[in-house]
Scaffold this motif. Structure first.
Motif: not given
Lengths: 93, 287
Positions: B80-106
């Protein structure tokens, strides 16, 4: 109510009184000598007085458990070892 | 910088102390009291000294449950720790996809634990479950209700699905807090992506990753509902983790004394592991 409340016994009551007394004495110590006396000891970790009490108590619990598991349920010797451990931790850790 | 010394500020801690006393210290005291006594009900107790501790420490059943627990905890941490870091690194930092990714992750975090267990139970059933059916169609002899290896595979997959999101969200919070100036400086120096990760992102995520590791370590050590609903500790005792074994002793057999002694040993193991992880991860933080 007496000792039947929460299934108290004198040995367990004495155990908790000792723990509370140790924590309270840390508070008094901190009041007169504020700052927690931080330092880096032989384990190369930063500790304050509170950390040292924590390490002492957890270490003593493991010493007692090891003695119960490996030797017997009479705990006078591990108590002596725990006191030596406490002196070592407060002096060098 | 001079530190302000105001000892009266300690009085503000009193409400927390009272709260912790009522929800943690008093129950813990009762457990300690039970651990040195035997009871047959009717609120009658008989002194038994430290015999329960000796019994638990010499018990093969406890050793096996502890071994399974350690394997489970360190396996899920390693995934979980390496996988979590890897997914976080691929997530967008700006733009409309941020909210989508955060909701999906939550989303997995919002599902109650017993529902997660029930969902994965149905999902992995060999005949009617999607995962079980697909694996069997591919030629694997998959049956988590009969084969210990399959039960472990399903259990770990379920935990990874449920809890990697927490690591992702914490790692992401650490990543977005890094100022752009760090990346600009790295680009000027010609740093490669791995060097940026190793010398900028990873150190900046250290505190949140410490929290993530500690939370997952403690939670996985105390996990009960999901494995209980998924496998019930079986087949046999192959997925009986410490918490499931403890409940069997305390509530199934009503052996409150041994269960209390086991709880205290369990508590000390979690306490020591958490302290070791915290101390090792925060080592050198002040330097």
């Amino acid at each position: 109510m007496g000792l039947t409340w929460m299934a108290w016994t004198w040995p367990t009551a004495a155990f908790f009184l000792f723990i509370f007394a140790a924590i309270a004495s840390m508070g008094v110590w901190e009041y007169y000598r504020p700052g927690g006396d931080p330092r880096r000891g032989v384990f190369m970790i930063d500790t304050t007085r509170g950390d040292r009490l924590f390490i002492t108590l957890v270490g003593s619990a493991y010493i007692m458990l090891a003695w119960i598991g490996l030797v017997s349920t009479i705990l006078w010797w591990p108590l002596v070892i725990s006191l030596c451990w406490a002196v070592f931790v407060f002096r060098y850790v | 910088m001079n530190k302000t010394v105001n000892q009266k500020a300690w009085f503000f801690v009193i409400p927390v102390v009272v709260l912790v006393a009522f929800n943690a210290v008093i129950p813990l005291m009762t457990v300690v009291n039970y651990s040195v006594q035997e009871t047959f009900g009717n609120n009658e107790f008989f002194w038994s000294g430290l015999d329960w501790f000796k019994q638990i420490l010499h018990s093969d059943r406890f050793h096996q449950a502890l071994r399974r627990q350690l394997i489970f905890t360190f396996t899920i941490l390693a995934i979980e720790i390496p996988l979590g870091i890897a997914i976080a690194l691929t997530m967008p930092r700006k733009g409309p996809w941020v909210s989508v990714c955060l909701v999906l992750m939550a989303l997995p975090l919002l599902i109650p634990w017993n529902v997660v267990g029930a969902m994965w139970n149905i999902f992995a059933l060999p005949k009617i479950g999607f995962m079980g059916h697909v694996l069997n169609s591919m030629g694997f002899d998959f049956n988590f209700t009969r084969q210990p290896g399959d039960a472990w595979f399903t259990l770990i997959l379920m935990d990874v699905w449920h809890w990697t999101s927490l690591v992702v969200l914490l790692a992401y919070a650490g990543l977005v807090s890094i100022p752009d100036a760090y990346y600009q400086a790295a680009r000027i120096d010609g740093a490669k992506p791995f060097a940026i990760f190793r010398y900028i992102q990873l150190p900046k995520m250290k505190r949140v990753l410490t929290i993530a590791v500690l939370l997952r370590l403690m939670d996985s050590f105390m996990i009960y509902t999901e494995p209980f609903v998924l496998t019930g500790g079986g087949p046999g005792n192959s997925t009986t983790l410490l918490s499931i074994d403890l409940v069997k002793i305390a509530l199934g057999q009503f052996d409150l004394g041994p269960a209390a002694a086991m709880s205290l040993i369990y508590f000390l193991i979690v306490l020591l592991l958490s302290w070791l992880f915290y101390t090792l991860m925060m080592r050198g933080e002040e330097e």
